[in-house]
Scaffold this motif. Structure first.
Motif, mmCIF file in Angstrom:
data_model
loop_
_atom_site.group_PDB
_atom_site.id
_atom_site.type_symbol
_atom_site.label_atom_id
_atom_site.label_comp_id
_atom_site.label_asym_id
_atom_site.label_seq_id
_atom_site.Cartn_x
_atom_site.Cartn_y
_atom_site.Cartn_z
ATOM 1 N N PHE A 34 -9.469 -8.385 -17.020
ATOM 2 C CA PHE A 34 -8.379 -8.085 -17.946
ATOM 3 C C PHE A 34 -8.842 -8.396 -19.370
ATOM 4 O O PHE A 34 -9.827 -9.121 -19.575
ATOM 5 C CB PHE A 34 -7.152 -8.938 -17.616
ATOM 6 C CG PHE A 34 -6.272 -8.352 -16.550
ATOM 7 C CD1 PHE A 34 -4.972 -7.971 -16.834
ATOM 8 C CD2 PHE A 34 -6.742 -8.183 -15.254
ATOM 9 C CE1 PHE A 34 -4.146 -7.445 -15.858
ATOM 10 C CE2 PHE A 34 -5.937 -7.649 -14.264
ATOM 11 C CZ PHE A 34 -4.636 -7.286 -14.561
ATOM 12 N N ASN A 35 -8.127 -7.893 -20.343
ATOM 13 C CA ASN A 35 -8.436 -8.184 -21.742
ATOM 14 C C ASN A 35 -8.330 -9.686 -21.983
ATOM 15 O O ASN A 35 -7.261 -10.276 -21.808
ATOM 16 C CB ASN A 35 -7.462 -7.424 -22.651
ATOM 17 C CG ASN A 35 -7.813 -7.590 -24.114
ATOM 18 O OD1 ASN A 35 -7.635 -8.654 -24.692
ATOM 19 N ND2 ASN A 35 -8.307 -6.525 -24.717
ATOM 20 N N SER A 36 -9.430 -10.312 -22.382
ATOM 21 C CA SER A 36 -9.476 -11.769 -22.523
ATOM 22 C C SER A 36 -8.505 -12.271 -23.576
ATOM 23 O O SER A 36 -7.841 -13.310 -23.386
ATOM 24 C CB SER A 36 -10.901 -12.220 -22.887
ATOM 25 O OG SER A 36 -11.812 -11.874 -21.875
ATOM 26 N N VAL A 37 -8.406 -11.557 -24.697
ATOM 27 C CA VAL A 37 -7.514 -11.986 -25.781
ATOM 28 C C VAL A 37 -6.063 -11.965 -25.318
ATOM 29 O O VAL A 37 -5.283 -12.867 -25.629
ATOM 30 C CB VAL A 37 -7.713 -11.084 -27.015
ATOM 31 C CG1 VAL A 37 -6.676 -11.417 -28.083
ATOM 32 C CG2 VAL A 37 -9.113 -11.255 -27.572
ATOM 33 N N PHE A 38 -5.703 -10.940 -24.539
ATOM 34 C CA PHE A 38 -4.333 -10.860 -24.019
ATOM 35 C C PHE A 38 -4.028 -12.059 -23.119
ATOM 36 O O PHE A 38 -2.964 -12.676 -23.229
ATOM 37 C CB PHE A 38 -4.140 -9.564 -23.227
ATOM 38 C CG PHE A 38 -2.890 -9.558 -22.388
ATOM 39 C CD1 PHE A 38 -1.643 -9.339 -22.976
ATOM 40 C CD2 PHE A 38 -2.961 -9.783 -21.016
ATOM 41 C CE1 PHE A 38 -0.489 -9.350 -22.198
ATOM 42 C CE2 PHE A 38 -1.807 -9.801 -20.239
ATOM 43 C CZ PHE A 38 -0.567 -9.579 -20.840
ATOM 44 N N VAL A 39 -4.949 -12.392 -22.221
ATOM 45 C CA VAL A 39 -4.732 -13.505 -21.289
ATOM 46 C C VAL A 39 -4.593 -14.825 -22.055
ATOM 47 O O VAL A 39 -3.699 -15.633 -21.782
ATOM 48 C CB VAL A 39 -5.882 -13.598 -20.270
ATOM 49 C CG1 VAL A 39 -5.691 -14.802 -19.348
ATOM 50 C CG2 VAL A 39 -5.967 -12.323 -19.446
ATOM 51 N N ILE A 40 -5.471 -15.042 -23.031
ATOM 52 C CA ILE A 40 -5.421 -16.276 -23.822
ATOM 53 C C ILE A 40 -4.103 -16.378 -24.573
ATOM 54 O O ILE A 40 -3.438 -17.431 -24.565
ATOM 55 C CB ILE A 40 -6.606 -16.323 -24.808
ATOM 56 C CG1 ILE A 40 -7.920 -16.462 -24.049
ATOM 57 C CG2 ILE A 40 -6.443 -17.495 -25.788
ATOM 58 C CD1 ILE A 40 -9.151 -16.249 -24.915
ATOM 59 N N ASN A 41 -3.705 -15.287 -25.197
ATOM 60 C CA ASN A 41 -2.456 -15.290 -25.967
ATOM 61 C C ASN A 41 -1.255 -15.519 -25.059
ATOM 62 O O ASN A 41 -0.356 -16.313 -25.382
ATOM 63 C CB ASN A 41 -2.314 -13.959 -26.698
ATOM 64 C CG ASN A 41 -1.060 -13.896 -27.542
ATOM 65 O OD1 ASN A 41 -0.691 -14.854 -28.209
ATOM 66 N ND2 ASN A 41 -0.383 -12.765 -27.522
ATOM 67 N N TYR A 42 -1.221 -14.844 -23.934
ATOM 68 C CA TYR A 42 -0.092 -14.934 -23.014
ATOM 69 C C TYR A 42 0.077 -16.355 -22.475
ATOM 70 O O TYR A 42 1.174 -16.920 -22.491
ATOM 71 C CB TYR A 42 -0.297 -13.950 -21.868
ATOM 72 C CG TYR A 42 0.823 -13.921 -20.863
ATOM 73 C CD1 TYR A 42 2.091 -13.461 -21.205
ATOM 74 C CD2 TYR A 42 0.618 -14.370 -19.553
ATOM 75 C CE1 TYR A 42 3.126 -13.439 -20.283
ATOM 76 C CE2 TYR A 42 1.648 -14.349 -18.625
ATOM 77 C CZ TYR A 42 2.890 -13.887 -18.999
ATOM 78 O OH TYR A 42 3.913 -13.873 -18.088
ATOM 79 N N VAL A 43 -1.024 -16.946 -22.004
ATOM 80 C CA VAL A 43 -0.956 -18.291 -21.433
ATOM 81 C C VAL A 43 -0.581 -19.322 -22.498
ATOM 82 O O VAL A 43 0.226 -20.223 -22.250
ATOM 83 C CB VAL A 43 -2.302 -18.659 -20.777
ATOM 84 C CG1 VAL A 43 -2.302 -20.109 -20.305
ATOM 85 C CG2 VAL A 43 -2.592 -17.728 -19.607
ATOM 86 N N THR A 44 -1.137 -19.185 -23.688
ATOM 87 C CA THR A 44 -0.814 -20.120 -24.771
ATOM 88 C C THR A 44 0.668 -20.061 -25.122
ATOM 89 O O THR A 44 1.318 -21.100 -25.306
ATOM 90 C CB THR A 44 -1.657 -19.813 -26.025
ATOM 91 O OG1 THR A 44 -3.049 -19.843 -25.679
ATOM 92 C CG2 THR A 44 -1.397 -20.842 -27.116
#
Length: 215
Positions: A34-44
């Motif tokens: 998955f898009n890494s930036v999306f995952v980081i933003n979502y979890v944060t």
């Protein structure tokens, strides 16, 4: 304030399985490319919003009346909610960002520095979001607060839609203009400053809300 922070962190022990499940889901998304930036933003964002759960716990069963018999001030209470959101969001951000960087290196992809830089910006964007939701939750409570937040988010999307439609009608290209006029360095400097300014302003609003509350 440290006592309040410890109290909120201990409350999170009741949700250990949720934390583990969320981290496993995040790891699965990154493994699935998955898009890494999306995952980081979502979890944060999700972990930062545990601040709202802590406020709901405090409101439950006249909790405020008990809390303020302790040697804490309303300023300290408001400040602790922002610190708590920063702590939980930063913890999730660090864990997921490290995993995303490792996966990026394992796959032999370039752009690791850019990935970390973009993730860093999203950490401050989560603070910007926190600066909106905390005073809303303190002012309206859990039930009404959800409705107000939905209205705020809806208003933001509506404003964005109107701007896009107006730009198309007037044949303006804001994205291209912004891309050519704003350098990455300027964006990297502006986003943290705007986020910190928003958090400070939000903190002042939250303090004013808490001072007006009667228990």
């Amino acid at each position: 304030m440290i006592g309040l922070l410890i109290k909120d962190l201990l409350l999170l022990k009741n949700q250990q399985r949720f934390f583990l499940l969320f981290f496993l889901m995040s790891a699965g998304m990154l493994l699935a490319d998955f898009n890494s930036v999306f995952v980081i933003n979502y979890v944060t964002m999700i972990f930062s919003l545990f601040t709202l759960s802590s406020i709901s716990y405090d409101e439950f069963d006249n909790g405020y009346a008990f809390l303020f018999t302790l040697p804490i001030t309303r300023n300290q209470y408001a400040a602790e909610k922002y610190v708590f959101g920063l702590v939980t969001g930063s913890f999730a951000w660090i864990v997921v960002t490290i995993f995303a960087v490792v996966m990026n290196l394992v796959r032999g992809r370039a752009g690791t520095v850019e990935l970390v830089g973009t993730a860093f910006l999203y950490l401050f964007i989560s603070l910007l979001f926190l600066s909106i939701v905390v005073p809303v939750q303190l002012k309206f409570g859990a039930e009404k607060g959800r409705i107000v937040l939905i209205c705020i988010i809806g208003a933001i999307f509506a404003a964005g839609f109107v701007m896009i439609r107006a730009a198309k009608t007037l044949q303006l290209d804001f994205l291209s203009t912004a891309a050519t006029s704003l350098s990455p360095g300027l964006v990297m400097a502006a986003v943290p400053l705007i986020s910190l300014a928003a958090v400070f302003g939000s903190y002042l609003i939250s303090v004013n809300i808490m001072k007006k509350k009667q228990f």
